[in-house]
Design a protein around this motif. Structure first.
Motif, PDB file in Angstrom:
ATOM      1  N   ILE A  28      -5.418  -1.457  -5.535  1.00 57.18           N
ATOM      2  CA  ILE A  28      -5.239  -1.035  -4.308  1.00 57.18           C
ATOM      3  C   ILE A  28      -5.211   0.650  -4.049  1.00 57.18           C
ATOM      4  O   ILE A  28      -5.893   0.996  -3.511  1.00 57.18           O
ATOM      5  CB  ILE A  28      -3.967  -1.502  -3.722  1.00 57.18           C
ATOM      6  N   GLN A  29      -4.584   1.139  -5.235  1.00 57.46           N
ATOM      7  CA  GLN A  29      -4.564   2.617  -4.967  1.00 57.46           C
ATOM      8  C   GLN A  29      -5.989   3.173  -5.329  1.00 57.46           C
ATOM      9  O   GLN A  29      -6.551   4.028  -4.620  1.00 57.46           O
ATOM     10  CB  GLN A  29      -3.417   3.180  -5.939  1.00 57.46           C
TER      11      GLN A  29
ATOM     12  N   LEU B  72      -3.989   6.162   2.034  1.00 60.48           N
ATOM     13  CA  LEU B  72      -4.376   4.491   1.941  1.00 60.48           C
ATOM     14  C   LEU B  72      -3.630   3.872   3.049  1.00 60.48           C
ATOM     15  O   LEU B  72      -4.408   2.957   3.835  1.00 60.48           O
ATOM     16  CB  LEU B  72      -3.742   4.037   0.693  1.00 60.48           C
ATOM     17  N   VAL B  73      -2.392   4.110   3.420  1.00 60.41           N
ATOM     18  CA  VAL B  73      -1.759   3.596   4.629  1.00 60.41           C
ATOM     19  C   VAL B  73      -2.277   3.817   5.740  1.00 60.41           C
ATOM     20  O   VAL B  73      -2.668   3.117   6.750  1.00 60.41           O
ATOM     21  CB  VAL B  73      -0.294   3.894   4.509  1.00 60.41           C
TER      22      VAL B  73
ATOM     23  N   LEU C 105      -5.578   2.135   6.456  1.00 60.52           N
ATOM     24  CA  LEU C 105      -5.280   0.527   6.799  1.00 60.52           C
ATOM     25  C   LEU C 105      -4.835   0.468   8.066  1.00 60.52           C
ATOM     26  O   LEU C 105      -5.337  -0.592   8.767  1.00 60.52           O
ATOM     27  CB  LEU C 105      -4.517  -0.015   5.686  1.00 60.52           C
TER      28      LEU C 105
ATOM     29  N   ALA D 229       0.768  -1.224   0.245  1.00 58.26           N
ATOM     30  CA  ALA D 229      -0.093  -0.158  -0.132  1.00 58.26           C
ATOM     31  C   ALA D 229       0.977   1.323  -0.137  1.00 58.26           C
ATOM     32  O   ALA D 229       1.785   1.320   0.526  1.00 58.26           O
ATOM     33  CB  ALA D 229      -0.880  -0.069   1.259  1.00 58.26           C
ATOM     34  N   GLU D 230       0.481   2.360  -0.833  1.00 60.37           N
ATOM     35  CA  GLU D 230       1.251   3.440  -0.729  1.00 60.37           C
ATOM     36  C   GLU D 230       0.386   4.738  -0.637  1.00 60.37           C
ATOM     37  O   GLU D 230      -0.545   4.998  -0.972  1.00 60.37           O
ATOM     38  CB  GLU D 230       1.789   3.448  -2.294  1.00 60.37           C
TER      39      GLU D 230
ATOM     40  N   TYR E 166      -5.220  -7.464  -5.581  1.00 59.54           N
ATOM     41  CA  TYR E 166      -4.177  -6.909  -4.819  1.00 59.54           C
ATOM     42  C   TYR E 166      -3.014  -6.368  -5.714  1.00 59.54           C
ATOM     43  O   TYR E 166      -2.157  -5.837  -5.373  1.00 59.54           O
ATOM     44  CB  TYR E 166      -3.621  -7.955  -3.816  1.00 59.54           C
TER      45      TYR E 166
END
Length: 259
Positions: free
Chosen positions: A149-150, A32-33, A36, A27-28, A144
């Motif tokens: 994900i982004q 997002l991070v 999470l 994850a970037e 994934y």
């Protein structure tokens, strides 16, 4: 500085086979991070610039698993055009499929969706419209994938995807008398069609639509009409756009009538 081996290992997670073998995805970016970290997802390691360490620790993350990283190293890990200031590795969760839960609410089913951005956007839409489960055909793009994900913008923490044999899934739904809807050009206009508060909504491949293997299990064919009906227009809608309109109409029917 991150070691060459660590950078190599993190970069390998951009490929599906290494994500599956290690049970991790990347994850970037802060949005997002941090989402999470605030969720029930299991973040394994965080790599960030010194300025963000206090914020990560403030979210209760184990300091031993925080790695101070320079922008040059983060750029080597990242697949984003602009280098992020934080990257995390996250454990791929295992979700069980509950037909009892699916039977009582709306569920999406994706038949061969191929574009990572479309899948990520659909996951985000499901989150917005309170749809917790998405059934995916085995040839649907990997959840994934870094681009997927982004595009979820953190919604991945709240939506459960189940990959498997989609015709088998829908056959079970038919046997359980769960309504199954599918979007077709020749379907009934969604605005006049009878829609139930529960059921499975099947969205097809970007170019081919719903496959021949899946179509026999569709009980209700619906269509998003263009306006006006006799006007020349685009051949079809993007699958994520169509999902948005379809979910919105299903949920609108569930809203209480205040008149």
């Amino acid at each position: 500085m991150l070691s060459k081996n660590k950078i190599k290992q993190l970069r390998s997670l951009h490929l599906k086979k290494f994500r599956r073998s290690e049970g991790l995805f990347v994850a970037e970016g802060q949005k997002l991070v941090f989402d999470l970290l605030d969720s029930e997802m299991k973040v394994r390691e965080v790599f960030c610039t010194p300025e963000l360490i206090a914020t990560v620790e403030g979210k209760g993350f184990n300091p031993k698993n925080i790695h101070t990283s320079q922008p040059a190293d983060l750029k080597k890990i990242s697949q984003l055009k602009s280098s992020p200031d934080i990257v995390a590795t996250v454990r791929i969760p295992e979700h069980s499929l509950s037909w009892e839960e699916i039977a009582g609410d709306l569920c999406l089913a994706l038949d061969g969706v191929q574009d990572p951005g479309n899948l990520g956007t659909i996951i985000r839409l499901a989150d917005w419209f309170g749809i917790k489960n998405i059934l995916c055909s085995e040839d649907t793009v990997d959840l994934y994938n870094p681009k997927t994900i982004q595009a979820t913008m953190g919604a991945i923490a709240r939506i459960r995807l189940h990959y498997g044999n989609l015709p088998n899934y829908l056959q079970w739904a038919n046997e359980m008398e769960i309504p199954v809807y599918g979007t077709f050009l020749e379907g009934e206009a969604i605005y006049s069609a009878s829609l139930s508060p529960n059921g499975i909504i099947v969205m097809g491949n970007e170019g081919k639509g719903i496959s021949d293997d899946v179509e026999p299990f569709i009980q209700h064919k619906i269509h998003i009409p263009n306006f006006p009906a006799d006007r020349m227009t685009s051949e079809s809608l993007n699958v994520a756009m169509a999902t948005s309109i379809t979910c919105s109409e299903f949920r609108r029917r569930m809203m209480p009538n205040k008149s």
